[in-house]
Write a protein that holds these residues in place. Structure first.
Motif, PDB file in Angstrom:
ATOM      1  N   ASN A  65       0.831  -1.207   0.000  1.00  0.00           N
ATOM      2  CA  ASN A  65       0.000   0.000   0.000  1.00  0.00           C
ATOM      3  C   ASN A  65       0.871   1.266   0.000  1.00  0.00           C
ATOM      4  O   ASN A  65       0.565   2.257   0.663  1.00  0.00           O
ATOM      5  N   ASP A  66       1.958   1.186  -0.755  1.00  0.00           N
ATOM      6  CA  ASP A  66       2.929   2.281  -0.912  1.00  0.00           C
ATOM      7  C   ASP A  66       3.652   2.639   0.382  1.00  0.00           C
ATOM      8  O   ASP A  66       4.280   3.697   0.473  1.00  0.00           O
ATOM      9  N   HIS A  67       3.601   1.784   1.393  1.00  0.00           N
ATOM     10  CA  HIS A  67       4.331   2.054   2.639  1.00  0.00           C
ATOM     11  C   HIS A  67       5.796   1.631   2.544  1.00  0.00           C
ATOM     12  O   HIS A  67       6.617   2.083   3.344  1.00  0.00           O
ATOM     13  N   GLU A  68       6.108   0.774   1.577  1.00  0.00           N
ATOM     14  CA  GLU A  68       7.485   0.303   1.447  1.00  0.00           C
ATOM     15  C   GLU A  68       7.905   0.292  -0.017  1.00  0.00           C
ATOM     16  O   GLU A  68       7.140  -0.094  -0.901  1.00  0.00           O
ATOM     17  N   THR A  69       9.134   0.762  -0.265  1.00  0.00           N
ATOM     18  CA  THR A  69       9.713   0.717  -1.607  1.00  0.00           C
ATOM     19  C   THR A  69      10.980  -0.144  -1.554  1.00  0.00           C
ATOM     20  O   THR A  69      11.319  -0.705  -0.512  1.00  0.00           O
ATOM     21  N   LEU A  70      11.675  -0.225  -2.654  1.00  0.00           N
ATOM     22  CA  LEU A  70      12.933  -0.976  -2.690  1.00  0.00           C
ATOM     23  C   LEU A  70      13.976  -0.375  -1.759  1.00  0.00           C
ATOM     24  O   LEU A  70      14.906  -1.067  -1.332  1.00  0.00           O
ATOM     25  N   PHE A  71      13.813   0.911  -1.420  1.00  0.00           N
ATOM     26  CA  PHE A  71      14.845   1.621  -0.659  1.00  0.00           C
ATOM     27  C   PHE A  71      14.361   2.150   0.694  1.00  0.00           C
ATOM     28  O   PHE A  71      15.164   2.348   1.602  1.00  0.00           O
ATOM     29  N   THR A  72      13.067   2.401   0.827  1.00  0.00           N
ATOM     30  CA  THR A  72      12.547   3.085   2.016  1.00  0.00           C
ATOM     31  C   THR A  72      11.336   2.362   2.588  1.00  0.00           C
ATOM     32  O   THR A  72      10.703   1.543   1.912  1.00  0.00           O
ATOM     33  N   LYS A  73      11.009   2.710   3.849  1.00  0.00           N
ATOM     34  CA  LYS A  73       9.823   2.151   4.497  1.00  0.00           C
ATOM     35  C   LYS A  73       9.211   3.203   5.416  1.00  0.00           C
ATOM     36  O   LYS A  73       9.927   3.863   6.172  1.00  0.00           O
ATOM     37  N   ARG A  74       7.890   3.357   5.314  1.00  0.00           N
ATOM     38  CA  ARG A  74       7.176   4.293   6.184  1.00  0.00           C
ATOM     39  C   ARG A  74       6.584   3.536   7.367  1.00  0.00           C
ATOM     40  O   ARG A  74       5.890   2.526   7.190  1.00  0.00           O
ATOM     41  N   ASP A  75       6.850   4.033   8.562  1.00  0.00           N
ATOM     42  CA  ASP A  75       6.285   3.440   9.778  1.00  0.00           C
ATOM     43  C   ASP A  75       4.778   3.701   9.798  1.00  0.00           C
ATOM     44  O   ASP A  75       4.341   4.860   9.752  1.00  0.00           O
ATOM     45  N   LYS A  76       3.989   2.637   9.851  1.00  0.00           N
ATOM     46  CA  LYS A  76       2.530   2.787   9.786  1.00  0.00           C
ATOM     47  C   LYS A  76       1.974   3.531  10.993  1.00  0.00           C
ATOM     48  O   LYS A  76       0.911   4.163  10.922  1.00  0.00           O
ATOM     49  N   ARG A  77       2.680   3.467  12.108  1.00  0.00           N
ATOM     50  CA  ARG A  77       2.177   4.126  13.318  1.00  0.00           C
ATOM     51  C   ARG A  77       2.548   5.605  13.370  1.00  0.00           C
ATOM     52  O   ARG A  77       1.693   6.459  13.587  1.00  0.00           O
ATOM     53  N   THR A  78       3.811   5.930  13.117  1.00  0.00           N
ATOM     54  CA  THR A  78       4.269   7.325  13.234  1.00  0.00           C
ATOM     55  C   THR A  78       4.251   8.063  11.897  1.00  0.00           C
ATOM     56  O   THR A  78       4.237   9.289  11.866  1.00  0.00           O
ATOM     57  N   GLY A  79       4.279   7.322  10.796  1.00  0.00           N
ATOM     58  CA  GLY A  79       4.331   7.953   9.479  1.00  0.00           C
ATOM     59  C   GLY A  79       5.733   8.350   9.059  1.00  0.00           C
ATOM     60  O   GLY A  79       5.930   8.869   7.953  1.00  0.00           O
ATOM     61  N   ASN A  80       6.740   8.134   9.910  1.00  0.00           N
ATOM     62  CA  ASN A  80       8.123   8.495   9.578  1.00  0.00           C
ATOM     63  C   ASN A  80       8.683   7.537   8.531  1.00  0.00           C
ATOM     64  O   ASN A  80       8.388   6.343   8.534  1.00  0.00           O
ATOM     65  N   VAL A  81       9.515   8.088   7.653  1.00  0.00           N
ATOM     66  CA  VAL A  81      10.136   7.294   6.588  1.00  0.00           C
ATOM     67  C   VAL A  81      11.611   7.112   6.890  1.00  0.00           C
ATOM     68  O   VAL A  81      12.305   8.064   7.271  1.00  0.00           O
ATOM     69  N   GLN A  82      12.094   5.895   6.738  1.00  0.00           N
ATOM     70  CA  GLN A  82      13.511   5.604   6.922  1.00  0.00           C
ATOM     71  C   GLN A  82      13.999   4.717   5.789  1.00  0.00           C
ATOM     72  O   GLN A  82      13.212   4.011   5.146  1.00  0.00           O
ATOM     73  N   TYR A  83      15.325   4.759   5.569  1.00  0.00           N
ATOM     74  CA  TYR A  83      15.911   3.827   4.615  1.00  0.00           C
ATOM     75  C   TYR A  83      15.872   2.407   5.183  1.00  0.00           C
ATOM     76  O   TYR A  83      16.001   2.206   6.398  1.00  0.00           O
TER      77      TYR A  83
END
Length: 465
Positions: A251-269
């Motif tokens: 659901n676009d929360h994760e890409t090949l390089f990044t991931k969005r935390d479903k709880r906080t919405g923060n994106v990290q590599y």
């Protein structure tokens, strides 16, 4: 003071001539009117949709429609080598004739070239550009002045990006054709009033070759490029999703390089993300992509089962040899590396460069004295570069300072290995090169270079807008 009306002439796609677009912007700030004659195969948003406060309000586009001579490139499907060469010569002759007629029609009846003060052209292509503008400068403009149609103080500026005859030589065109092209380029080119070029090596060559005293106007970044450190993680994630790198079912929360935390919405590599490597190309003979593919294949074999990271290569651009290389890529059977080609929207290309880990430049220069604009773009985004070496390259790429210079596929593989040996946990080598780029190359912008080399040296006519 009298107003300056100018013409910028480039027998190429204006949307992929960033140096010329930057020139148009600077001229539009001081000239009353700027006429632009060029092909228009790709979007030039600022020229097409100038805002009320845009400097492009006084820019007038005159499109050269390439379809008018496209048929001259056709060849019989069953032609042999000799007949192919003959067909090329015949097609080239008719192409130049059609261009000649179309250019003069636009110059005389749309641009009204006899009323201009300043002619600014990009070469190559040099034929028929230099011949036409020689006649404009020394016949049409003086006649216009005598008839009271312009204010005098005519100036013809040639901006040397490369040498046209060397491109013909690299493309293995007939030797007599290369010789004629060089003679035309030399004879008509040196008749210009002012000469600019892209490197000091080019300046020295022009002096020796045609006794031309040129001013080196280096390509430098504009404010449209953003540095790597200024792109927030959220924007990187959105770009990766837009480019189709989202993981299926996430659901676009994760890409090949990044991931969005479903709880906080923060994106990290991602901790084990692939390295993102970008190469821009026009898929022409002066870029040996077979060398790059050999380096990728070697890396893939050597590190198939070890801790070295996966490599995700993105090759942007389009050109005549693209289909040839796509067929080669499809047969490679890679497991540790991924290669994809992309044609990006104009605003996404600078963002991709700023989000990448490494740039690769395969431009080895047909003349050995020009500098690759794609490296300028990469440095503008703070992106370290591995570039194939040639004579003038050290004016731009400092080996082990802001990137690496290599000579063959084995050396390119070694450079990639040294950069990504402990990636992504250890990126200190890349960060060091990014800092060098920021503290050196990025300190001088295009406006600074223009002010120092064009304005202060009096290259512009003495009129003001």
């Amino acid at each position: 003071l009298n107003p300056v009306d100018s013409l910028v002439f480039v027998l190429g796609d204006i949307g992929h001539s960033p140096r010329t677009l930057n020139t148009i912007k600077k001229l539009s700030e001081t000239c009353s009117n700027v006429h632009v004659m060029a092909y228009k195969e790709s979007s030039t948003f600022q020229l097409d949709h100038p805002s009320s406060d845009s400097p492009f309000q006084n820019v007038h586009m005159h499109i050269l429609h390439e379809k008018c001579w496209e048929w001259t490139r056709m060849q019989p499907s069953s032609s042999g080598f000799k007949s192919s060469r003959l067909w090329f010569l015949i097609g080239s002759f008719f192409k130049v004739i059609i261009q000649w007629l179309l250019i003069w029609y636009i110059l005389l009846f749309q641009v009204k070239v006899y009323s201009l003060n300043l002619i600014w052209c990009q070469v190559p292509p040099s034929i028929p550009t230099l011949v036409v503008l020689y006649l404009v400068r020394y016949i049409v403009l003086p006649l216009g002045y005598l008839c009271g149609m312009n204010q005098g103080d005519h100036r013809w500026v040639v901006d040397w990006h490369n040498l046209g005859y060397t491109l013909l030589r690299v493309a293995k065109r007939p030797k007599f054709m290369v010789y004629i092209a060089e003679c035309i380029e030399n004879f008509f080119g040196r008749r210009a009033d002012v000469h600019l070029c892209v490197s000091n090596a080019f300046r020295l060559f022009l002096k020796d070759w045609a006794n031309i005293d040129a001013v080196v106007l280096y390509d430098r970044p504009t404010n449209s490029f953003r540095d790597h450190d200024t792109i927030p993680m959220e924007e990187r994630h959105e770009l990766f999703v837009k480019l189709g790198w989202a993981i299926a079912g996430s659901n676009d929360h994760e890409t090949l390089f990044t991931k969005r935390d479903k709880r906080t919405g923060n994106v990290q590599y991602l901790e084990n993300r692939p390295a993102l490597i970008v190469s821009s190309t026009s898929w022409t003979p002066d870029e040996d992509f077979a060398l790059m593919l050999n380096a990728i294949e070697e890396y893939d074999v050597l590190h198939k089962n070890d801790s070295f990271p996966q490599l995700h290569f993105v090759i942007t651009g389009k050109g005549p040899q693209k289909e040839f290389y796509l067929k080669k890529i499809a047969k490679m059977g890679l497991t540790k590396c991924v290669i994809e080609t992309a044609w990006l929207e104009i605003e996404d290309y600078p963002r991709l460069l700023a989000c990448a880990d490494l740039g690769v430049c395969m431009h080895y220069s047909s003349s050995g004295i020009d500098l690759p604009m794609k490296v300028v773009d990469m440095f503008a985004a703070g992106l370290p570069v591995c570039a194939i070496g040639f004579n003038a390259l050290n004016e731009l790429v400092v080996h082990k300072g802001n990137g690496y210079i290599f000579q063959d596929s084995e050396e390119l593989t070694r450079r990639i290995e040294s950069v990504f040996e402990n990636f992504p946990q250890d990126t200190s080598l890349l960060e060091g090169m990014r800092k060098n780029i920021q503290h050196t190359f990025q300190q001088v912008r295009w406006d600074d270079e223009w002010r120092a080399k064009v304005v202060r040296k009096g290259i512009m006519p003495s009129h003001k807008r």
